[in-house]
Design a protein around this motif. Structure first.
Motif, PDB file in Angstrom:
ATOM      1  N   SER A   1      -1.896   7.071   2.586  1.00  0.00           N
ATOM      2  CA  SER A   1      -2.451   6.978   1.035  1.00  0.00           C
ATOM      3  C   SER A   1      -2.124   9.258   1.455  1.00  0.00           C
ATOM      4  O   SER A   1      -1.474   9.206   0.192  1.00  0.00           O
ATOM      5  CB  SER A   1      -3.397   6.651   0.720  1.00  0.00           C
TER       6      SER A   1
ATOM      7  N   ARG B   1       0.567  10.802  -0.164  1.00  0.00           N
ATOM      8  CA  ARG B   1       1.037  11.864  -1.315  1.00  0.00           C
ATOM      9  C   ARG B   1       1.386  13.149  -1.192  1.00  0.00           C
ATOM     10  O   ARG B   1       0.802  14.019  -0.624  1.00  0.00           O
ATOM     11  CB  ARG B   1      -0.460  11.332  -2.184  1.00  0.00           C
TER      12      ARG B   1
ATOM     13  N   ASN C   1       1.189  -0.967   0.236  1.00  0.00           N
ATOM     14  CA  ASN C   1       0.004  -0.510  -0.083  1.00  0.00           C
ATOM     15  C   ASN C   1       0.764   1.562   0.355  1.00  0.00           C
ATOM     16  O   ASN C   1       2.042   1.430   0.240  1.00  0.00           O
ATOM     17  CB  ASN C   1      -1.016  -0.334   1.287  1.00  0.00           C
ATOM     18  N   ASP C   2       0.363   2.552   0.269  1.00  0.00           N
ATOM     19  CA  ASP C   2       0.783   3.761  -0.324  1.00  0.00           C
ATOM     20  C   ASP C   2       1.934   3.715   0.890  1.00  0.00           C
ATOM     21  O   ASP C   2       2.480   5.447   1.718  1.00  0.00           O
ATOM     22  CB  ASP C   2       0.089   5.002   0.120  1.00  0.00           C
TER      23      ASP C   2
ATOM     24  N   ALA D   1      -9.285   7.702  -4.265  1.00  0.00           N
ATOM     25  CA  ALA D   1      -8.498   8.076  -3.119  1.00  0.00           C
ATOM     26  C   ALA D   1     -10.115   9.157  -2.471  1.00  0.00           C
ATOM     27  O   ALA D   1      -9.082   9.955  -1.907  1.00  0.00           O
ATOM     28  CB  ALA D   1      -6.702   8.478  -3.268  1.00  0.00           C
TER      29      ALA D   1
ATOM     30  N   ASP E   1      -4.758   5.124  -5.719  1.00  0.00           N
ATOM     31  CA  ASP E   1      -3.931   4.398  -5.480  1.00  0.00           C
ATOM     32  C   ASP E   1      -3.622   3.104  -4.828  1.00  0.00           C
ATOM     33  O   ASP E   1      -3.651   2.731  -6.517  1.00  0.00           O
ATOM     34  CB  ASP E   1      -5.120   4.441  -4.129  1.00  0.00           C
TER      35      ASP E   1
END
Length: 526
Positions: free
Chosen positions: A522, A526, A472-473, A513, A507
Motif C-alpha cells: 500500500s 500510493r 487490495n492496493d 494506512a 486503504d
C-alpha cells in the motif's frame, strides 16, 4: 513461596537439548513429573509478565486482521520465547534455527502486503504452526523426525494437548509475582509488578493526556496507535482478555521448555490407535468402492466429448461459456472431496492380513484415484475456459488453487498404488507448498493484472468495480494501466474514476494506512 532458580546444564553437554533422552545419565535436568504441581522459576515469571503484555496488544492491534501489527506480535512472541529457552539451558540446532527463520519470514509477510481474505484461514495457521514446531523441535519434543504425516500429530500435541495440560502454569507464575514470601530477584518482581499493575494505569493516563493535547495524541499515534478511547471499558476488556492469550502461549513454552506434561501424543501411540481402528473386512469395503468406481466409469462414458471439450478450448453446442463452466463444476469438486474421504477411510479402516493392504482394495482405490484425477483435470479446464472469457476473481482463483492441490494429492495416492511407500510425506509437502504459495503471493495483484492483460489483449468485458472494491492496493498499478490504455472510452472512464477513488481512500478496508494496518505494498503504490 519462593521462586527457585534453574541450574545451568554442565558445559560438557551444552548443545544437547533432548532432555527426554539425555546422552549423559549423570546429568538430570529439572523435569517435572506429570503429577507434580507446577512451580514457577524466575524465568517463568519474567516470561509470563512479557506474554501478558503481548496478550493485551493481541486485542489492541486486532492481530487476526492486522498487517504490520500481526508482524510485531509474532516477532514479539518469538523474541520472548528465544531467551526463555536459552535461560532454561536449551540450545538451538540447525533444524530449529531453520524453523525459527521460517517463522520470522512468515511474520514479516503480514507487513509486505495484506490479503485478509486468506490471511486469517491460511497465513495465521501457517505462522502458528511454524512457531510451535520450532519450540517443540528446539526442546526435543517433536514427534515427527521428518516433515510428514506425523506432523499432524505434532500439531495436535502442541496446539491442544500441551496447552490444556499446562494452562494453569501462567496463573501460577503470575501469582508468584505477588507472593509475599517470594524469594525471586527484586528486579524480576519489580518488572512484573510494574507491567501487570501499572499497564491499565498507563493506558488510562495516556488516553486522558491524548484527549487533552493533540500533539501528544499524534505522538502516541505514531508510536503505538494508542488513540484516545471513546470507551475506556474496552481497554479494560483487552486487559482481561490478555490473560487467557498469555496463558495459552506460555503453556506451550513452559510445557516444552520445562518438559512438564509435554508430548502428550507420540508417533507410536497414534500408530497403535490407527492399527486398532482397522476392523472392517475386505469385502465390506470392496463392494461400495466397486460401485463407486463403476458409477464414475459410466459417467465418463455417458458424458463423452461434452465433458472433455474444455481441454480443446471449445464449447459444446447450445451452451454459453458461463453455462458450460458452471454446469456440474462445483458438483465435480464435491465428488473429489467425497472420493478423498472414501479412499482415506478405506486405507484407515481395512484389515491388513500380514500387515499388507489388500490387493483388491488397492486396485479399487487406485481406480478411483485415477478417475478422480481425470475429474479434477476436467474441472480445472472448465474453470480456465471460464476465466479466459470473464476474468479472474478471488473465489475463482481460490477454487483453482484447491483443485490443483487436490490433483497433487490424488496424484500422490495414484503413485502410491503403483509403487507403495510412505505417501504421507509427499501429501504433507504438497499441502505445505500449496499453502505457502497462496499465503506468500499477492493474489489480489495477480488477479488484477490477469484481468487487465486479458482485456487489453482480447477485449470483451472487465469488472472494474471488483478491482476497485474487492482487491487490495496491489491492484492499483493494473488499474492505472487500464485507465490509460483501455480502448473503450466507457471502460477507460470507469477505470479512471475507480483509480482516483481507490487512491483517495485511506486503504481498501477504510482503515488508516498506519500501524497496525500499514503494509509495504500500500505504501509503495500510493
Amino acid at each position: 513461596m519462593s521462586i527457585p532458580t534453574l541450574p545451568p546444564p554442565p558445559a560438557a553437554i551444552r548443545g544437547q537439548h533432548t532432555w527426554s533422552n539425555p546422552p549423559f545419565p549423570s546429568y538430570q535436568p529439572p523435569l517435572l513429573p506429570l503429577t507434580e504441581r507446577f512451580l514457577p522459576l524466575k524465568q517463568d515469571v519474567a516470561t509470563a509478565v512479557a506474554l501478558f503484555a503481548a496478550g493485551y496488544f493481541f486485542f489492541e492491534w486486532g492481530v487476526p486482521v492486522a498487517a504490520s501489527g500481526a508482524t510485531v506480535f509474532y516477532l514479539a512472541c518469538l523474541g520472548v520465547a528465544l531467551p526463555y529457552l536459552h535461560w532454561l539451558g536449551i540450545r538451538q540446532t540447525r533444524k530449529s534455527w531453520l524453523l525459527f527463520a521460517l517463522a520470522v519470514a512468515g511474520a514479516l509477510r503480514f507487513t509486505v502486503f495484506d490479503v485478509r481474505s486468506i490471511d486469517w484461514f491460511l497465513l495465521h495457521p501457517l505462522e502458528t504452526g511454524l512457531c510451535v514446531l520450532w519450540v517443540a523441535t528446539a526442546c526435543g519434543n517433536a514427534v515427527a523426525p521428518r516433515f510428514g504425516g506425523h506432523t499432524l500429530t505434532d500439531m495436535l500435541s502442541q496446539l491442544v494437548a500441551t496447552p490444556v495440560a499446562n494452562y494453569t502454569a501462567w496463573f501460577a507464575s503470575a501469582k508468584a509475582v505477588f507472593g509475599r514470601r517470594a524469594a525471586g530477584s527484586p528486579a524480576v518482581k519489580a518488572v512484573g509488578l510494574s507491567l501487570l499493575v501499572c499497564l491499565p494505569l498507563f493506558i488510562a493516563v495516556g488516553a486522558l493526556l491524548a484527549a487533552a493535547d493533540r500533539s501528544f495524541a499524534d505522538l502516541l499515534d505514531g508510536f503505538a496507535q494508542l488513540t484516545p478511547p471513546d470507551d475506556l471499558g474496552l481497554r479494560l476488556v483487552y486487559v482481561l482478555g490478555a490473560a487467557p492469550v498469555a496463558a495459552y502461549i506460555f503453556a506451550i513454552l513452559c510445557g516444552n521448555g520445562r518438559h512438564h506434561r509435554a508430548r502428550q501424543l507420540t508417533a507410536e501411540g497414534v500408530d497403535a490407535k490407527l492399527a486398532q481402528a482397522r476392523l472392517l473386512p475386505q469385502s465390506a469395503l470392496a463392494a461400495p468402492l466397486a460401485v463407486l468406481a463403476g458409477m464414475y466409469a459410466v459417467f465418463f462414458a455417458a458424458m463423452g466429448t461434452y465433458l472433455f471439450s474444455a481441454f480443446a478450448g471449445a464449447l459444446p453446442s447450445g451452451f454459453t461459456y458461463a453455462e458450460y463452466a458452471r454446469r456440474g463444476f462445483f458438483e465435480l469438486c464435491g465428488v473429489a472431496v467425497i472420493n478423498l474421504a472414501a479412499v482415506g477411510l478405506a486405507y484407515l479402516l481395512a484389515r491388513r492380513p500380514g500387515g499388507v493392504f489388500p490387493v483388491s482394495l488397492r486396485v479399487l482405490t487406485g481406480s478411483i484415484s485415477a478417475l478422480t484425477c481425470l475429474l479434477i483435470a476436467t474441472a480445472v479446464s472448465k474453470m480456465l475456459l471460464y476465466t479466459q472469457t470473464y476474468g479472474m476473481s478471488q473465489l475463482r482463483l481460490y477454487v483453482l488453487w484447491f483443485l490443483v492441490l487436490m490433483l497433487a494429492v490424488f496424484g500422490a495416492l495414484l503413485a502410491w498404488h503403483i509403487r507403495p511407500g510412505d505417501v504421507s510425506r509427499p501429501i504433507a509437502w504438497a499441502g505445505l507448498l500449496a499453502v505457502a504459495a497462496l499465503a506468500f503471493a499477492d493474489t489480489d495483484a495477480i488477479i488484477a493484472n490477469h484481468n487487465v492483460d486479458r482485456y487489453l489483449a482480447q477485449g470483451g468485458e472487465i469488472d472494474v468495480a471488483m478491482i476497485r472494491y474487492e482487491l487490495n492496493d496491489g491492484a492499483l498499478p493494473a488499474l492505472e494501466r487500464l485507465a490509460v490504455q483501455a480502448p473503450d472510452p466507457r471502460v477507460r472512464s470507469e477505470a479512471q474514476q475507480a483509480y482516483a477513488e481507490k487512491l483517495a481512500a485511506p486503504d481498501w478496508y477504510g482503515a488508516a494506512a498506519q500501524f497496525p494496518n500499514w503494509n509495504a505494498v500500500s505504501a509503495l503504490n500510493r
